[in-house]
Scaffold this motif. Structure first.
Motif, PDB file in Angstrom:
ATOM      1  N   ARG A   1       0.845  -1.185   0.000  1.00  0.00           N
ATOM      2  CA  ARG A   1       0.000   0.000   0.000  1.00  0.00           C
ATOM      3  C   ARG A   1       0.884   1.239   0.000  1.00  0.00           C
ATOM      4  O   ARG A   1       1.960   1.251   0.596  1.00  0.00           O
ATOM      5  CB  ARG A   1      -0.916   0.032   1.234  1.00  0.00           C
ATOM      6  CG  ARG A   1      -1.954  -1.082   1.288  1.00  0.00           C
ATOM      7  CD  ARG A   1      -3.011  -0.899   0.203  1.00  0.00           C
ATOM      8  NE  ARG A   1      -4.052  -1.918   0.267  1.00  0.00           N
ATOM      9  CZ  ARG A   1      -4.043  -3.048  -0.424  1.00  0.00           C
ATOM     10  NH1 ARG A   1      -2.997  -3.323  -1.201  1.00  0.00           N
ATOM     11  NH2 ARG A   1      -5.036  -3.897  -0.333  1.00  0.00           N
TER      12      ARG A   1
ATOM     13  N   PHE B   1       3.718   0.870   2.754  1.00  0.00           N
ATOM     14  CA  PHE B   1       3.567  -0.279   3.650  1.00  0.00           C
ATOM     15  C   PHE B   1       3.996  -1.540   2.922  1.00  0.00           C
ATOM     16  O   PHE B   1       3.483  -1.849   1.843  1.00  0.00           O
ATOM     17  CB  PHE B   1       2.113  -0.410   4.109  1.00  0.00           C
ATOM     18  CG  PHE B   1       1.854  -1.598   4.991  1.00  0.00           C
ATOM     19  CD1 PHE B   1       2.352  -1.644   6.290  1.00  0.00           C
ATOM     20  CD2 PHE B   1       1.099  -2.673   4.542  1.00  0.00           C
ATOM     21  CE1 PHE B   1       2.105  -2.730   7.115  1.00  0.00           C
ATOM     22  CE2 PHE B   1       0.846  -3.767   5.354  1.00  0.00           C
ATOM     23  CZ  PHE B   1       1.351  -3.793   6.652  1.00  0.00           C
TER      24      PHE B   1
ATOM     25  N   GLU C   1      -0.725  -1.498  11.335  1.00  0.00           N
ATOM     26  CA  GLU C   1      -1.383  -0.894  10.190  1.00  0.00           C
ATOM     27  C   GLU C   1      -1.924   0.498  10.481  1.00  0.00           C
ATOM     28  O   GLU C   1      -2.775   1.000   9.745  1.00  0.00           O
ATOM     29  CB  GLU C   1      -2.524  -1.806   9.731  1.00  0.00           C
ATOM     30  CG  GLU C   1      -2.047  -3.232   9.416  1.00  0.00           C
ATOM     31  CD  GLU C   1      -3.201  -4.199   9.263  1.00  0.00           C
ATOM     32  OE1 GLU C   1      -4.355  -3.734   9.263  1.00  0.00           O
ATOM     33  OE2 GLU C   1      -2.945  -5.405   9.147  1.00  0.00           O
TER      34      GLU C   1
ATOM     35  N   SER D   1       6.491  -6.868   8.752  1.00  0.00           N
ATOM     36  CA  SER D   1       6.074  -5.730   7.936  1.00  0.00           C
ATOM     37  C   SER D   1       6.970  -4.545   8.250  1.00  0.00           C
ATOM     38  O   SER D   1       7.579  -4.466   9.320  1.00  0.00           O
ATOM     39  CB  SER D   1       4.609  -5.351   8.189  1.00  0.00           C
ATOM     40  OG  SER D   1       4.432  -4.841   9.498  1.00  0.00           O
TER      41      SER D   1
ATOM     42  N   TRP E   1       6.939  -0.145   7.514  1.00  0.00           N
ATOM     43  CA  TRP E   1       6.494   1.106   6.903  1.00  0.00           C
ATOM     44  C   TRP E   1       7.738   1.887   6.503  1.00  0.00           C
ATOM     45  O   TRP E   1       8.683   2.004   7.270  1.00  0.00           O
ATOM     46  CB  TRP E   1       5.683   1.943   7.892  1.00  0.00           C
ATOM     47  CG  TRP E   1       4.269   1.520   8.104  1.00  0.00           C
ATOM     48  CD1 TRP E   1       3.780   0.731   9.108  1.00  0.00           C
ATOM     49  CD2 TRP E   1       3.144   1.890   7.303  1.00  0.00           C
ATOM     50  NE1 TRP E   1       2.427   0.577   8.990  1.00  0.00           N
ATOM     51  CE2 TRP E   1       2.004   1.289   7.886  1.00  0.00           C
ATOM     52  CE3 TRP E   1       2.980   2.670   6.160  1.00  0.00           C
ATOM     53  CZ2 TRP E   1       0.714   1.446   7.360  1.00  0.00           C
ATOM     54  CZ3 TRP E   1       1.699   2.823   5.634  1.00  0.00           C
ATOM     55  CH2 TRP E   1       0.589   2.206   6.228  1.00  0.00           C
TER      56      TRP E   1
ATOM     57  N   VAL F   1      -1.599 -10.769   4.538  1.00  0.00           N
ATOM     58  CA  VAL F   1      -2.265  -9.597   5.090  1.00  0.00           C
ATOM     59  C   VAL F   1      -3.395  -9.164   4.163  1.00  0.00           C
ATOM     60  O   VAL F   1      -3.206  -9.017   2.958  1.00  0.00           O
ATOM     61  CB  VAL F   1      -1.257  -8.438   5.261  1.00  0.00           C
ATOM     62  CG1 VAL F   1      -1.967  -7.200   5.780  1.00  0.00           C
ATOM     63  CG2 VAL F   1      -0.141  -8.857   6.208  1.00  0.00           C
TER      64      VAL F   1
ATOM     65  N   VAL G   1      -5.873  -4.117   4.684  1.00  0.00           N
ATOM     66  CA  VAL G   1      -5.048  -3.170   5.411  1.00  0.00           C
ATOM     67  C   VAL G   1      -5.777  -1.833   5.510  1.00  0.00           C
ATOM     68  O   VAL G   1      -6.315  -1.326   4.523  1.00  0.00           O
ATOM     69  CB  VAL G   1      -3.691  -2.978   4.706  1.00  0.00           C
ATOM     70  CG1 VAL G   1      -2.897  -1.868   5.381  1.00  0.00           C
ATOM     71  CG2 VAL G   1      -2.913  -4.282   4.723  1.00  0.00           C
TER      72      VAL G   1
ATOM     73  N   TYR H   1      -5.713   2.020   5.782  1.00  0.00           N
ATOM     74  CA  TYR H   1      -4.761   3.057   5.449  1.00  0.00           C
ATOM     75  C   TYR H   1      -5.516   4.258   4.912  1.00  0.00           C
ATOM     76  O   TYR H   1      -6.701   4.178   4.603  1.00  0.00           O
ATOM     77  CB  TYR H   1      -3.730   2.571   4.416  1.00  0.00           C
ATOM     78  CG  TYR H   1      -4.331   2.242   3.084  1.00  0.00           C
ATOM     79  CD1 TYR H   1      -4.231   3.139   2.016  1.00  0.00           C
ATOM     80  CD2 TYR H   1      -5.003   1.042   2.889  1.00  0.00           C
ATOM     81  CE1 TYR H   1      -4.779   2.846   0.794  1.00  0.00           C
ATOM     82  CE2 TYR H   1      -5.572   0.757   1.661  1.00  0.00           C
ATOM     83  CZ  TYR H   1      -5.454   1.661   0.619  1.00  0.00           C
ATOM     84  OH  TYR H   1      -5.994   1.377  -0.591  1.00  0.00           O
TER      85      TYR H   1
END
Length: 228
Positions: free
Chosen positions: A41, A85, A119, A159, A161, A194, A197, A199
């Motif tokens: 994302r 992400f 997230e 994960s 970011w 996943v 998500v 966002y």
């Protein structure tokens, strides 16, 4: 080797006593195969489509294959900020990252990485919160380019970011990224993919007031020269 910063001070580039030289970093450039590409994302992106974003996470041997007129990961027009992400299908240990940006000043100048943050990250939090590690990025297209991580903070990663607050041209210009790579080791234990998500589908007014949606537009000063 470009300078990098992390919590506790110091750097990790070659020739510095605070971290290993890239040739001494353990692992292999194979972790992109563990990226959950359908979970990718991007916030404040020109195109937030996993099928487009995943093109930046190709094999390391193909990192200089600049196909297309524009990079697959790029911010909205006239706004350098970008928040990405990246989930993994298995827990990984990351020992280095590689980021190759666009030319004409559009390459990101800095990235703040947040490991296993969940997230819930937004631009305001990313700008203020202490990251797992921060890197100053070069705009050079160098085959040896990599940024060693503070390895103990990059264990069991499911994960990350990646917050790009600025590029080499300035705040009011597009940020473009051709390639992102992860070096290290994968656990081999597959995680549940996943889904859904949460966002920001568009930049928040208070963070990006007056910014137009540039999805689908072609950026100026990009093109065939990128692969030169």
């Amino acid at each position: 080797m470009p300078h990098q910063e992390h919590a506790g001070g110091g750097c990790g580039h070659a020739g510095c006593d605070h971290g290993p030289a890239p040739e001494d970093v353990l692992g292999h450039w194979t972790l992109n195969a563990a990226v959950d590409t359908q979970g990718l994302r991007a916030l404040n992106a020109a195109v937030d489509d996993p099928d487009v974003l995943k093109l930046a996470f190709r094999a390391h041997s193909e990192r200089f294959d600049f196909a297309g007129a524009v990079p697959p990961v790029r911010s909205n027009e006239d706004d350098a900020e970008l928040l990405l992400f990246v989930p993994f299908t298995t827990n990984v240990s990351v020992t280095s990252i590689c980021i190759l940006g666009a030319r004409a000043g559009s390459a990101p100048a800095e990235v703040k990485c947040f490991v296993n943050r969940g997230e819930d990250l937004d631009f305001a939090t990313a700008a203020e919160a202490p990251p797992t590690q921060r890197f100053e990025l070069s705009e050079a297209l160098d085959s040896r380019l990599e940024y060693p991580t503070e390895a103990r903070k990059w264990q069991g990663v499911h994960s990350v970011w990646m917050y790009f607050p600025r590029n080499h041209a300035g705040e009011d210009s597009e940020t473009g990224i051709w390639y992102i790579g992860f070096k290290g080791l994968a656990s081999g234990v597959r995680r549940e993919v996943v889904k859904n998500v949460v966002y920001e589908s568009a930049p928040r007014p208070q963070d990006h007031s007056g910014k137009a949606d540039a999805e689908g537009e072609k950026f100026k000063n990009w093109g065939a020269a990128e692969s030169g």
